[in-house]
Write a protein that holds these residues in place. Structure first.
Motif, short mmCIF file in Angstrom:
data_model
loop_
_atom_site.label_atom_id
_atom_site.label_comp_id
_atom_site.label_asym_id
_atom_site.label_seq_id
_atom_site.Cartn_x
_atom_site.Cartn_y
_atom_site.Cartn_z
N LEU A 74 0.77 -1.54 -0.02
CA LEU A 74 0.01 -0.11 0.04
C LEU A 74 0.99 1.19 -0.02
N PHE A 75 1.86 1.36 0.76
CA PHE A 75 2.79 2.45 0.99
C PHE A 75 4.14 2.27 0.14
N SER A 76 4.25 2.51 -1.02
CA SER A 76 5.52 2.31 -1.85
C SER A 76 6.69 3.20 -1.45
N THR A 77 7.70 2.98 -1.68
CA THR A 77 8.91 3.67 -1.58
C THR A 77 9.60 3.80 -2.87
N ALA A 78 9.08 3.39 -4.12
CA ALA A 78 9.74 3.43 -5.39
C ALA A 78 9.37 4.65 -5.99
N PRO A 302 1.13 5.98 -1.36
CA PRO A 302 0.00 5.16 -1.53
C PRO A 302 -0.25 4.77 -3.10
N THR A 303 -0.48 3.35 -3.16
CA THR A 303 -0.83 2.65 -4.22
C THR A 303 -2.26 3.11 -4.81
N ARG A 304 -3.02 3.41 -3.69
CA ARG A 304 -4.30 3.64 -3.96
C ARG A 304 -4.98 4.45 -3.04
N GLU A 305 -5.92 5.25 -3.01
CA GLU A 305 -6.71 6.03 -2.07
C GLU A 305 -6.72 5.50 -0.54
N VAL A 306 -6.21 6.21 0.52
CA VAL A 306 -6.45 5.52 1.78
C VAL A 306 -6.77 6.57 2.65
#
Length: 407
Positions: A74-78, A302-306
């Motif tokens: 869910l929480f990307s560092t890339a 985030p990779t999507r809304e959260v």
């Protein structure tokens, strides 16, 4: 997933989101101001947004930050790993990759920091610390950052990478320049010195390809020997990894040891306690790391809304995980602003992060920090602050200059 996210972000550019401005981030601070800000945000707005640095969110509660670090899907560092975005050159594993892409790089370097290797490095690091600090003692007054902590990690990393003496001298000089450029946000100097460090990393790779060393003791040889599904790691990413390892340990010890100098000048009784009983130094180092966490926090996207704490964070909006705030969260640490060595019931501090991107080099960093405090308490009777302590700003926390007089 992480490569797709990164490409999507690059394609859409740095969109400016219309958001509430809960706090000012791009400000000049005093030594205590960052902690006052985080204390305020945790109480009134624990999931806060600032329009500074192109706009970003910050999480300030231990539980929220812990959950985000544990969920790399869910929480990307890339996409962006610090606020503000400072990377100006290539991608550098493992920090710039998400699992499972980052895993082969972690797997290659993690054994180099195992306990047996740290037992080897202990006397080496203590010797470097003493050699750098001892000449300062007769002076009576010096700058703990400029005269000591800017130099220590560069000397240690030159030894760790087994860099030839001539190259090591250049790394020490450029490393100090890079460190200062990063602290003062001198982008041109950051780019220039970063490219030099890439040249050094490429030189080390070329040397190890021609004359390999034992991969259980040499980082470059370990990365060249590593395999992912039977395939060698891409050389441009090995280059990025070595470049990352060369500098990742430079910044934090500089500012943290500066904070230690300020703390001991404010609390001479703590210095005396450690001088009288050096066995307390490892525990004291952990408590000082909690109090003066040298990174405000790394960023995730985030990779999507959260939804967190009643706030909606959109996909692709940068989120700073404020380690420094989490480590003073009263929900996690009783009397969080106090220096205490009896926190047996407290959770682990987050100075080195946690989860898939927990700092691989933390054991070596701890050696540098404990060795420094050992040398300080062995060679003098305490510190007295004799000037201003200009501070770094996001993403780091800590002073970049600490003028001291020995007690």
């Amino acid at each position: 997933m992480s490569r797709v996210i990164h490409d999507r972000r690059e394609a859409k550019g740095r969109e400016t989101f219309s958001r509430a401005h809960d706090f000012d981030a791009d400000v000049t601070e005093g030594f205590d101001d960052a902690h006052r800000l985080f204390d305020d945000l945790r109480e009134r707005c624990p999931v806060a947004h600032s329009n500074d640095f192109e706009g970003f969110w910050v999480l300030t509660r231990y539980a929220d930050i812990e959950a985000a670090m544990d969920d790399s899907s869910l929480f990307s560092t890339a996409v962006q790993n610090v606020v503000p975005r400072v990377a100006t050159t290539g991608r550098r594993p493992p920090l710039h990759l998400d699992p499972p892409e980052h895993t082969p790089y972690r797997r290659a370097i993690s054994p180099l920091f195992r306990r047996e290797r740290m037992e080897h490095w202990g006397p080496v690091v203590r010797g470097i610390a003493r050699r750098l600090f001892e000449p300062l003692v007769p002076q009576g007054e010096f700058d703990l950052c400029l005269d000591y902590s800017y130099h220590l990690p560069i000397h240690v990393l030159a030894e760790f990478f087994m860099i030839p003496d001539e190259t090591a001298q250049r790394v020490r000089a450029i490393g100090k320049e890079f460190n200062l450029a990063l602290q003062t946000k001198d982008v041109a100097a950051m780019q220039r010195t970063s490219l030099f460090l890439y040249e050094v990393a490429q030189g080390v790779i070329d040397e190890r390809k021609a004359r390999p060393l034992d991969p259980t003791v040499d980082p470059t040889s370990a990365l060249l020997a590593a395999r992912d599904n039977g395939e060698q790691l891409p050389e441009h990413l090995i280059l990025g990894t070595i470049r990352q390892l060369l500098v990742v340990g430079i910044i934090a010890p500089t500012t943290f040891l500066g904070s230690v100098g300020v703390h001991f000048s404010r609390h001479p009784e703590h210095f005396t306690m450690l001088k009288d009983d050096p066995s307390l130094i490892p525990a004291a180092t952990e408590e000082l790391l909690r109090l003066y966490t040298p990174y405000r926090g790394f960023a995730r996207t985030p990779t999507r809304e959260v939804d967190i704490g009643g706030r909606t964070i959109r996909e692709d909006e940068p989120v700073a995980l404020a380690f420094a705030a989490a480590n003073r969260d009263p929900e996690a640490f009783k009397d969080p602003a106090e220096f205490r060595l009896d926190r047996t019931d407290a959770p682990p501090h987050l100075a080195f992060g946690r989860g898939p991107h927990m700092c691989a080099g933390a054991p070596l960093a701890r050696l540098m920090l404990t060795a420094s405090i050992e040398v300080f308490t062995d060679l003098c009777d305490g510190f007295e602050l004799v000037g201003e302590t200009p501070m770094t700003t996001w993403p780091e926390y800590g002073p970049i200059s600490v003028p001291l007089r020995l007690r």
